[in-house]
Design a protein around this motif. Structure first.
Motif, PDB file in Angstrom:
ATOM      1  N   UNK A   2       0.808  -1.181   0.247  1.00  0.00           N
ATOM      2  CA  UNK A   2       0.024  -0.109  -0.087  1.00  0.00           C
ATOM      3  C   UNK A   2       0.788   1.283  -0.041  1.00  0.00           C
ATOM      4  N   UNK A   3       1.061   1.809  -1.266  1.00  0.00           N
ATOM      5  CA  UNK A   3       1.785   3.202  -1.212  1.00  0.00           C
ATOM      6  C   UNK A   3       0.869   4.156  -2.100  1.00  0.00           C
ATOM      7  N   UNK A   4       1.347   5.279  -2.099  1.00  0.00           N
ATOM      8  CA  UNK A   4       0.580   6.093  -3.243  1.00  0.00           C
ATOM      9  C   UNK A   4       1.776   6.837  -3.931  1.00  0.00           C
ATOM     10  N   UNK A   5       2.406   6.226  -4.758  1.00  0.00           N
ATOM     11  CA  UNK A   5       3.502   6.894  -5.355  1.00  0.00           C
ATOM     12  C   UNK A   5       3.019   7.637  -6.591  1.00  0.00           C
ATOM     13  N   UNK A   6       1.847   7.652  -7.019  1.00  0.00           N
ATOM     14  CA  UNK A   6       1.426   8.577  -8.006  1.00  0.00           C
ATOM     15  C   UNK A   6       1.066   9.986  -7.275  1.00  0.00           C
ATOM     16  N   UNK A   7       1.022  10.111  -6.035  1.00  0.00           N
ATOM     17  CA  UNK A   7       0.788  11.467  -5.387  1.00  0.00           C
ATOM     18  C   UNK A   7       1.707  12.563  -5.941  1.00  0.00           C
ATOM     19  N   UNK A   8       1.327  13.666  -5.746  1.00  0.00           N
ATOM     20  CA  UNK A   8       2.056  14.979  -5.825  1.00  0.00           C
ATOM     21  C   UNK A   8       3.694  14.941  -5.093  1.00  0.00           C
ATOM     22  N   UNK A  66      12.598  -4.000  -4.420  1.00  0.00           N
ATOM     23  CA  UNK A  66      11.537  -4.602  -3.975  1.00  0.00           C
ATOM     24  C   UNK A  66      11.111  -5.829  -4.857  1.00  0.00           C
ATOM     25  N   UNK A  67      10.227  -6.559  -4.406  1.00  0.00           N
ATOM     26  CA  UNK A  67       9.422  -7.461  -5.529  1.00  0.00           C
ATOM     27  C   UNK A  67       8.464  -6.741  -6.118  1.00  0.00           C
ATOM     28  N   UNK A  68       7.670  -5.988  -5.623  1.00  0.00           N
ATOM     29  CA  UNK A  68       6.377  -5.137  -6.194  1.00  0.00           C
ATOM     30  C   UNK A  68       6.035  -4.097  -5.125  1.00  0.00           C
ATOM     31  N   UNK A  69       5.541  -3.144  -5.820  1.00  0.00           N
ATOM     32  CA  UNK A  69       4.602  -2.132  -5.127  1.00  0.00           C
ATOM     33  C   UNK A  69       3.406  -1.962  -5.641  1.00  0.00           C
ATOM     34  N   UNK A  70       2.459  -1.741  -4.390  1.00  0.00           N
ATOM     35  CA  UNK A  70       1.074  -1.238  -5.102  1.00  0.00           C
ATOM     36  C   UNK A  70       0.571  -0.150  -4.751  1.00  0.00           C
ATOM     37  N   UNK A  71       0.474   0.833  -5.891  1.00  0.00           N
ATOM     38  CA  UNK A  71       0.224   2.159  -5.876  1.00  0.00           C
ATOM     39  C   UNK A  71      -1.454   2.465  -5.639  1.00  0.00           C
ATOM     40  N   UNK A  72      -1.959   2.763  -4.575  1.00  0.00           N
ATOM     41  CA  UNK A  72      -3.552   2.885  -4.110  1.00  0.00           C
ATOM     42  C   UNK A  72      -4.121   4.064  -4.529  1.00  0.00           C
ATOM     43  N   UNK A  73      -5.328   3.877  -5.411  1.00  0.00           N
ATOM     44  CA  UNK A  73      -6.119   4.765  -5.797  1.00  0.00           C
ATOM     45  C   UNK A  73      -7.088   5.349  -4.830  1.00  0.00           C
ATOM     46  N   UNK A  74      -7.609   6.598  -4.653  1.00  0.00           N
ATOM     47  CA  UNK A  74      -8.146   7.270  -3.696  1.00  0.00           C
ATOM     48  C   UNK A  74      -9.642   7.833  -4.191  1.00  0.00           C
ATOM     49  N   UNK A  83       5.218  -2.432 -10.721  1.00  0.00           N
ATOM     50  CA  UNK A  83       4.422  -1.545  -9.954  1.00  0.00           C
ATOM     51  C   UNK A  83       3.050  -1.830 -10.558  1.00  0.00           C
ATOM     52  N   UNK A  84       2.208  -2.153  -9.409  1.00  0.00           N
ATOM     53  CA  UNK A  84       0.704  -2.320  -9.750  1.00  0.00           C
ATOM     54  C   UNK A  84      -0.040  -1.401  -9.195  1.00  0.00           C
ATOM     55  N   UNK A  85      -1.547  -1.429  -9.470  1.00  0.00           N
ATOM     56  CA  UNK A  85      -2.261  -0.499  -9.237  1.00  0.00           C
ATOM     57  C   UNK A  85      -3.609  -0.950  -8.657  1.00  0.00           C
ATOM     58  N   UNK A  86      -4.205  -0.120  -7.702  1.00  0.00           N
ATOM     59  CA  UNK A  86      -5.694  -0.458  -7.526  1.00  0.00           C
ATOM     60  C   UNK A  86      -6.517   0.640  -7.661  1.00  0.00           C
ATOM     61  N   UNK A  87      -7.609   0.326  -7.858  1.00  0.00           N
ATOM     62  CA  UNK A  87      -8.744   1.553  -8.275  1.00  0.00           C
ATOM     63  C   UNK A  87      -9.820   1.436  -7.205  1.00  0.00           C
ATOM     64  N   UNK A  88     -10.034   2.755  -6.678  1.00  0.00           N
ATOM     65  CA  UNK A  88     -11.129   2.966  -5.589  1.00  0.00           C
ATOM     66  C   UNK A  88     -11.387   4.242  -4.930  1.00  0.00           C
ATOM     67  N   UNK A  89     -12.520   4.363  -4.268  1.00  0.00           N
ATOM     68  CA  UNK A  89     -12.991   5.620  -3.754  1.00  0.00           C
ATOM     69  C   UNK A  89     -12.846   5.482  -2.364  1.00  0.00           C
TER      70      UNK A  89
END
Length: 464
Positions: free
Chosen positions: A5-11, A28-36, A54-60
């Motif tokens: 759980x990271x937010x490397x897409x943040x400003x 690292x083996x992987x990072x999941x950058x989490x949408x808000x 690098x992987x992503x999640x989609x969420x609100x």
């Protein structure tokens, strides 16, 4: 290691994102950058495309719930399906700390995303703040054992931990578990099954103690893993392996051939464990058998029973281990002849390496041999006997041995005989609901052996 759980897409990462991604790819083996929210999730997907792992999640996020309605369901699903890099939905959940979105709106959007997860067959990333009781109730009502997911940045509430584990969810720890004052949070680590443990950073927020005050980043997840390893008396490599395998299994990231392989022997710390069989005459109410194949980051559910020589080949040099333990998915005495053969081989090359057998104590009934302890003299140094009760009534109710009546008496005879023949014996129990610690202590005193009580780690609802 995987930062789940990271937010490397943040400003906060705009100025050096390329360098951060490069560092993640190297370390690292992987990072999941989490949408808000949905637009933010598109950014997460875009950044995920910039790195191989690098992987992503989609969420609100619940803070953003006020800006959405159930009409956004199809748009949510469309964004998820737009990229193969999306491995989860979230973060979603309930946040009653600030109530930036009305509670009823938070529930509405949370339920919408849960339904999307069902349709898409993806795990969910759950955010909870000041809503542990409400989240526990929601999970029990809405998940029904049908969804995979993780409680992100778990903050220590017992009611939420129990509900989440009952539903088969994972528990993720972030930087706060490293903070000196958070001893109660660290204490909860003892109750999380190894197969449900994850680590994260929540970067750029919540930097762990050694780098507290700085902008957090995914590679700092190692600081959190180190504290967890020390608290659980495991090595750093143990926590690395455990959490990496767990993250891959939850988020559908491919396991390596080594990670998938069924383990005949496996190392924890500097002990070597020998996994002889999947068979066991007991059906303990708290046991992981039939629920989890992966324990401590290893696949222990053997599809066959290998010959003794296969174990010898994998042990290689027994001298390098502090202890060798016959303990795995099932009961070692189910393969008494092979146990004896392997133990003889170990002692031939390393007389000083202690050998322990972790057993249910029903060796006499399993083998039909009253002389089995005589055969193990000079080969086995100690027994750890899982008694898990202080009375026959409790034993038959919780341990449920297939041999039925007479099992309790045979168990006690095995313990007494082992002590009389000079073996070191410890009896153990799991602190399951209703377990009587005082009576168990008295039983140990009567038998003249030390005892150990292990924390109860929930694999399923106890009542079920």
């Amino acid at each position: 290691m995987i930062d789940t759980h990271a937010h490397i897409h943040f400003p906060q990462f705009d100025e050096d994102r390329e360098e951060v991604i490069k560092e993640c790819e190297e370390k690292l083996d992987a990072v999941i950058t989490v949408g808000c929210d949905l637009e933010d999730s598109k950014k997460a997907i875009e950044v995920a495309g910039q790195g191989r792992n690098i992987y992503a999640s989609v969420g609100i996020h619940p803070h953003e719930a006020k800006n959405y309605s159930e009409k956004d369901y199809e748009r949510l699903v469309e964004i998820v399906r737009s990229s193969s890099k999306v491995v989860a939905l979230g973060e979603m959940g309930l946040d009653f700390y600030r109530n930036i979105s009305p509670k009823e709106k938070q529930y509405e959007i949370f339920k919408m995303q849960v339904e999307a997860a069902r349709e898409l067959d993806l795990p969910v990333i759950i955010h909870t703040r000041n809503a542990a009781k409400e989240m526990a109730e929601f999970i029990k009502k809405e998940f029904k054992g049908e969804l995979k997911g993780v409680i992100h940045c778990f903050s220590g509430e017992k009611v939420l931990l129990e509900a989440a584990l009952d539903e088969g969810l994972y528990i993720s720890y972030a930087g706060p578990v490293t903070y000196p004052r958070n001893e109660e949070l660290r204490e909860t680590l003892r109750y999380v099954p190894s197969s449900r443990l994850l680590v994260e950073t929540d970067s750029p927020y919540l930097a762990p103690q050694p780098v507290r005050g700085r902008r957090n980043k995914p590679t700092y997840v190692a600081y959190t893993a180190k504290v967890i390893s020390e608290y659980l008396n495991l090595s750093f490599s143990d926590i690395d392996r455990i959490t990496t395998v767990n993250a891959k299994r939850l988020f559908g990231i491919p396991l390596t051939d080594e990670e998938k392989r069924e383990r005949l022997v496996y190392k924890v710390g500097n002990r070597l464990y020998i996994n002889l069989s999947t068979r066991c005459p007991c059906s303990c109410k708290f046991c992981f058998r039939g629920v989890e194949d992966y324990i401590l980051g290893y696949n222990l559910n053997l599809k066959r029973e290998p010959i003794a020589e296969e174990y010898m080949y994998r042990i290689k040099n027994p001298k390098v281990y502090d202890e060798i333990v016959f303990c795995g998915y099932g009961e070692p005495f189910e393969r008494f002849d092979d146990l004896t053969k392997i133990a003889k081989w170990i002692k031939k090359f390393s007389k000083d390496t202690p050998i322990r057998v972790d057993t249910c104590g029903l060796g006499y009934l399993i083998t039909g041999r009253e002389d089995l302890l005589d055969h193990l003299k000079g080969l086995v140094d100690s027994f750890s006997v899982s008694v898990n009760a202080s009375s026959p009534e409790e034993y038959y109710k919780v341990v449920r041995p297939s041999f039925g009546k007479g099992s309790w008496e045979s168990l006690l005879k095995f313990i007494k005989d082992a002590v009389s023949k000079g073996f070191k014996v410890t009896i153990t129990a799991v602190d399951y609901p209703g377990f009587n610690k005082d009576d168990f202590e008295k039983l140990a005193e009567t038998l003249g052996v030390p005892y150990r009580i292990r924390p109860y780690k929930r694999f399923r609802n106890w009542q079920s």
